[in-house]
Design an enzyme around this catalytic site. Structure first.
Site, PDB file in Angstrom:
ATOM      1  N   LYS A   7       4.019   9.027   8.814  1.00 50.94           N
ATOM      2  CA  LYS A   7       3.736   8.447  10.128  1.00 50.94           C
ATOM      3  C   LYS A   7       4.687   8.940  11.226  1.00 50.94           C
ATOM      4  O   LYS A   7       4.499  10.040  11.729  1.00 50.94           O
ATOM      5  CB  LYS A   7       3.658   6.926  10.009  1.00 50.94           C
ATOM      6  CG  LYS A   7       2.507   6.537   9.049  1.00 50.94           C
ATOM      7  CD  LYS A   7       2.074   5.099   9.038  1.00 50.94           C
ATOM      8  CE  LYS A   7       0.761   4.960   8.264  1.00 50.94           C
ATOM      9  NZ  LYS A   7       0.805   4.201   7.049  1.00 50.94           N
ATOM     10  N   ASP A  11       9.325   2.700  -0.001  1.00 50.70           N
ATOM     11  CA  ASP A  11       8.275   3.381   0.736  1.00 50.70           C
ATOM     12  C   ASP A  11       8.425   2.985   2.205  1.00 50.70           C
ATOM     13  O   ASP A  11       7.997   1.904   2.622  1.00 50.70           O
ATOM     14  CB  ASP A  11       6.894   2.996   0.185  1.00 50.70           C
ATOM     15  CG  ASP A  11       5.765   3.704   0.926  1.00 50.70           C
ATOM     16  OD1 ASP A  11       6.063   4.429   1.902  1.00 50.70           O
ATOM     17  OD2 ASP A  11       4.596   3.528   0.539  1.00 50.70           O
ATOM     18  N   TYR A  43       0.855  -1.180   0.000  1.00 49.78           N
ATOM     19  CA  TYR A  43       0.000   0.000   0.000  1.00 49.78           C
ATOM     20  C   TYR A  43       0.890   1.229   0.000  1.00 49.78           C
ATOM     21  O   TYR A  43       1.861   1.303   0.763  1.00 49.78           O
ATOM     22  CB  TYR A  43      -0.888  -0.004   1.244  1.00 49.78           C
ATOM     23  CG  TYR A  43      -1.803   1.202   1.359  1.00 49.78           C
ATOM     24  CD1 TYR A  43      -2.882   1.365   0.492  1.00 49.78           C
ATOM     25  CD2 TYR A  43      -1.587   2.170   2.332  1.00 49.78           C
ATOM     26  CE1 TYR A  43      -3.724   2.464   0.592  1.00 49.78           C
ATOM     27  CE2 TYR A  43      -2.434   3.277   2.444  1.00 49.78           C
ATOM     28  CZ  TYR A  43      -3.498   3.414   1.568  1.00 49.78           C
ATOM     29  OH  TYR A  43      -4.327   4.503   1.683  1.00 49.78           O
TER      30      TYR A  43
HETATM   31  C1  LIG Z   1       0.205   4.704   5.647  1.00 49.92           C
HETATM   32  C2  LIG Z   1       1.007   4.444   4.435  1.00 49.92           C
HETATM   33  C3  LIG Z   1       0.991   5.313   3.341  1.00 49.92           C
HETATM   34  C4  LIG Z   1       0.039   6.476   3.241  1.00 49.92           C
HETATM   35  O1  LIG Z   1       0.247   7.423   4.213  1.00 49.92           O
HETATM   36  P1  LIG Z   1      -0.957   8.436   4.578  1.00 49.92           P
HETATM   37  O2  LIG Z   1      -0.333   9.365   5.557  1.00 49.92           O
HETATM   38  O3  LIG Z   1      -2.048   7.575   5.143  1.00 49.92           O
HETATM   39  O4  LIG Z   1      -1.368   9.096   3.318  1.00 49.92           O
HETATM   40  C5  LIG Z   1       1.872   5.088   2.306  1.00 49.92           C
HETATM   41  N1  LIG Z   1       2.724   4.050   2.339  1.00 49.92           N
HETATM   42  C6  LIG Z   1       2.758   3.183   3.354  1.00 49.92           C
HETATM   43  C7  LIG Z   1       3.747   2.070   3.340  1.00 49.92           C
HETATM   44  C8  LIG Z   1       1.879   3.335   4.425  1.00 49.92           C
HETATM   45  O5  LIG Z   1       1.883   2.435   5.411  1.00 49.92           O
END
Ligand SMILES: *Cc1c(COP(=O)(O)O)cnc(C)c1O
Length: 430
Positions: free
Chosen positions: A268, A240, A145
């Site tokens: 995060k 990511d 994701y």
């Molecule tokens: C949470 C998440 C996102 C998206 O971040 P948001 O602040 O919710 O837009 C992207 N990549 C990873 C791996 C994530 O866990």
């Protein structure tokens, strides 16, 4: 039974004015067969709901609250920043400080641009990779994701997987046509695509340790092979690290595994509980971003004074000696506790963890190495596990396809208490 009357009433009201009653889908708890609780307050590793029930929290806002809720130093930093003004749209020194901290800690990051969410970070990184290479296609991995931008909503993890949505209406075919999704941990699948179409591929984007299909570990040599393959075709490799950044260590997964991506996305944890995202990497690529270069990306609230103050305080707390060792010990203890309980009560359950994040995949006998195998988990049993834990004061992720997060505020007593609760729940599942 716990009282949930006020949460129930709030949810009814919420559904009238907010789609599904929530501002992010997984929060609705649909896949675990109950209604959401509404939180009144948090402190350390505990949260209290509006009906007065208290829980040990393993969602930790999906990662950011690795320092625990209401950490006094973060609160003090935000309070101090508040005195000076909440937004200017003019540079402030805190932005530079946070950028310096990120560049010092994350090995591959020479320069970084701050944004407001993980989604913004990943979509901007993709635009940058496309601008830099002059190519349009990207490769992602099934079950990973990367936020909710159009290009990523193909075989995506997290809430998309939880709700069983294959893609999303509203995402144009032309956009998805440029996204190729391949299975994680299968280097041949990636090699096939790269050998066939390499000169059209701008970027490979991956969670180096996927956590949005539940925690899945890269098999030995896999990340090295991805690095080699992308480098040999001049494809920008994007890690990511929105979850793994400052979770697996100050240098994230790239430091943990010793792999150097070209670009890294974060979010995060780096906001200390306020909205911050970031993307960074090689100077040569980052200097393509406006106003240094031609690739446009902007943000009215980017580098926000409160958010950067919280982020700096969080990273300073995490920089203290022993932080990650302690987090890892507690993550391991929780994982081995679950494994023992599953064995004791004859529950088929595969527990996967790294550092302070873990997933118990119900109905699994062996390693879960990719999305296809994660999807064969027993989600009904996970739902019963979730509800059992909740009823007994432990809040775990309301989805099989997410990770539990341990924070520095979880004490050994909290871990012990969690395993006692888990014992009664595993027993009831047997
Ligand atoms: C949470 C998440 C996102 C998206 O971040 P948001 O602040 O919710 O837009 C992207 N990549 C990873 C791996 C994530 O866990």
């Amino acid at each position: 039974m716990m009282h949930k009357e006020i949460s129930a009433r709030y949810f009814e009201e919420a559904k009238k004015v907010i789609p599904g009653g929530v501002n992010s889908p997984v929060r609705a708890c649909q896949s675990v067969g109950c209604d959401p609780i509404f939180v009144e307050q948090g402190s350390g590793c505990y949260i209290e709901d509006v009906d007065g029930n208290s829980y040990i929290d393993y969602v930790c806002s999906w990662g950011p609250m690795i320092t625990g809720h209401c950490h006094p130093e973060i609160n003090a930093a935000v309070a101090a920043a508040l005195e000076s003004g909440t937004s200017f749209g003019i540079p402030t020194w805190h932005e530079v400080e946070l950028a310096q901290l990120i560049c010092e800690c994350v090995p591959s990051v020479d320069m970084v641009r701050l944004v407001n969410s993980g989604t913004e970070a990943t979509m901007s990184a993709i635009r940058l990779a496309r601008g830099y290479t002059g190519r349009d296609k990207i490769i992602k991995f099934d079950g990973c994701y990367h936020g909710h931008a159009d290009s990523f909503l193909v075989k995506a993890g997290s809430g998309v997987a939880t709700l069983g949505i294959p893609g999303s209406p509203g995402v144009p075919e032309e956009i998805v046509a440029n996204t190729i999704s391949v299975p994680f941990n299968d280097i041949d699948a990636l090699r096939d695509v790269v050998q066939r179409d390499g000169e059209n591929i701008a970027a490979v984007i991956m969670e180096p340790v996927p956590a949005n299909m539940g925690v899945v570990l890269p098999v030995e040599g896999y990340l090295e092979a991805v690095r080699e393959l992308t480098a040999s075709h001049d494809i920008v490799l994007i890690f990511d690290e929105v979850i793994t950044g400052f979770r697996l260590g100050l240098g994230g997964a790239q430091e943990f595994f010793g792999i150097t991506p070209d670009l890294t996305t974060m979010g995060k944890i780096i906001g200390g509980g306020l909205p911050v995202g970031a993307y960074g990497g090689k100077r040569e690529i980052m200097e393509q971003i406006a106003p240094a270069g031609p690739v446009y990306q902007a943000g009215t609230l980017s580098g926000n004074p409160l958010a950067t103050a919280a982020g700096i305080a969080a990273l300073e707390i995490l920089s203290r000696p022993g932080t990650y060792e302690s987090l890892e010990q507690k993550g391991n203890a929780l994982a081995s506790g679950y494994i023992e309980l599953a064995k004791k009560y004859g529950i088929e359950c595969q527990v996967q963890n790294i550092g302070s994040m873990l997933t118990a995949f119900f109905g699994q006998k062996g390693d879960v190495k990719n999305f296809a195998s994660a999807l064969t988990s027993n989600t009904d049993q996970y739902g019963r596990f979730f509800r059992g834990m909740l009823e007994n004061g432990v809040y775990v992720a309301p989805s099989q396809f997410e990770a539990a997060m341990v924070s520095i505020a979880h004490s050994w007593d909290d871990i012990d208490e969690t395993l006692e609760v888990a014992e009664s729940v595993f027993k009831s599942l047997a």
